[in-house]
Design a protein around this motif. Structure first.
Motif: not given
Length: 302
Positions: A154-165
């Motif tokens: 939970e939340g890992l995909a969102a954190i990854g996308m925030i990191a990419a942006v």
């Protein structure tokens, strides 16, 4: 020295550099299960150094190390390290195509930062392109179900996308710093000091994340550095051969490499949201480039 305004040479070098950077990303993702991304960052910078030093030795141009703007190089290397850290972390949790598509946000942030940093006026056309680009980010995020976990912890995909942006933001700051340094420093000097300082920065953190790699992992880590170094030189030579604005569109070929290699190596078939979001982000970047070219032409004619 390469001839300037040789668009054919510049385009070929840009295409080659883009392909190599994508191969490097594949290797980074390949070792990410066992090797911390900061450790990978150290090898990326450390083993790019021999390539840079070899280039200086071949040219017999040790003046590349001379600089009167060390503080500027330190700041630029710090922002570059932050951008690279966000990128490498994103590669550990996102597909190759998603990370690549989201990395295209750099021109959007450059446009936004040009207002407070450079005092530029951004009109409705470029603001519309920025909004289009961020709409592309939203399409990728919602399509992946990032805000519900996306099938990952939970939340890992969102954190990854925030990191990419966030990588796009740090890369934009780095771009503006490079513009400033380029007034007095050569591209080769900037790249060489970048490799030296980023190696030192990641070395400080290395003891806290170190995992002894296997022989195979060590080979891949060394290759990451060597390939990254060669690709960086190609990129520098490309920009020395032709105007940056003329080469911009060729850099977007990395999405094609990312989709293909992600599918072949990791079995990550691209989703409609990735392709649609990438198309929106690329379109916004190309339109910003078009507006930049138009503004430059108007300034020359006045």
């Amino acid at each position: 020295m390469p001839l300037r305004h040789d668009i054919r040479r510049g385009a070929l070098l840009m295409l080659a550099a883009t392909a190599l950077f994508t191969v490097m990303s594949v290797l980074i993702k390949g070792v990410s299960d066992n090797i911390h991304f900061i450790e990978t960052m150290f090898f990326r910078s450390a083993f790019a150094l021999p390539v840079m030093i070899g280039l200086a030795a071949r040219r017999r141009d040790w003046a590349l190390l001379r600089t009167k703007r060390l503080r500027g190089h330190v700041v630029r290397a710090f922002t570059g390290t932050m951008a690279q850290g966000c990128s490498f972390f994103a590669l550990t949790v996102l597909t190759l195509a998603d990370q690549t598509a989201l990395s295209y946000t750099t021109p959007l942030f450059v446009t936004m930062l040009s207002i407070p940093v450079l005092g530029e006026k951004v009109g409705i056309h470029r603001w519309s392109a920025v909004l289009l680009g961020f709409a592309g980010i939203l399409v990728i995020a919602l399509g992946k179900g990032a805000f519900q976990g996306g099938g990952m912890p939970e939340g890992l995909a969102a954190i990854g996308m925030i990191a990419a942006v966030t990588q796009g933001l740090w890369s934009a700051i780095t771009t503006l710093l490079v513009r400033s340094l380029s007034a007095t420093e050569s591209s080769a000097t900037i790249v060489l000091w970048q490799s030296i300082l980023m190696t030192l920065f990641t070395l400080v953190a290395l003891p806290f994340v170190w995992t002894t790699p296997t022989l195979w992992e060590l080979l891949l880590l060394v290759l990451i550095g060597l390939i990254g170094g060669v690709a960086q030189i190609m990129l520098t030579e490309a920009y020395a051969s032709a105007q940056v604005s003329a080469l911009g569109p060729y850099s977007y070929t990395s999405i094609l490499w990312s989709v293909m290699l992600g599918w072949l190596v990791f079995a990550d078939a691209p989703t409609w949201s990735t392709l649609a979001g990438a198309a929106l982000i690329v379109a916004s970047g190309l339109y910003i480039l078009h507006r930049e070219l138009k503004r430059s032409a108007m300034r020359r004619n006045t």
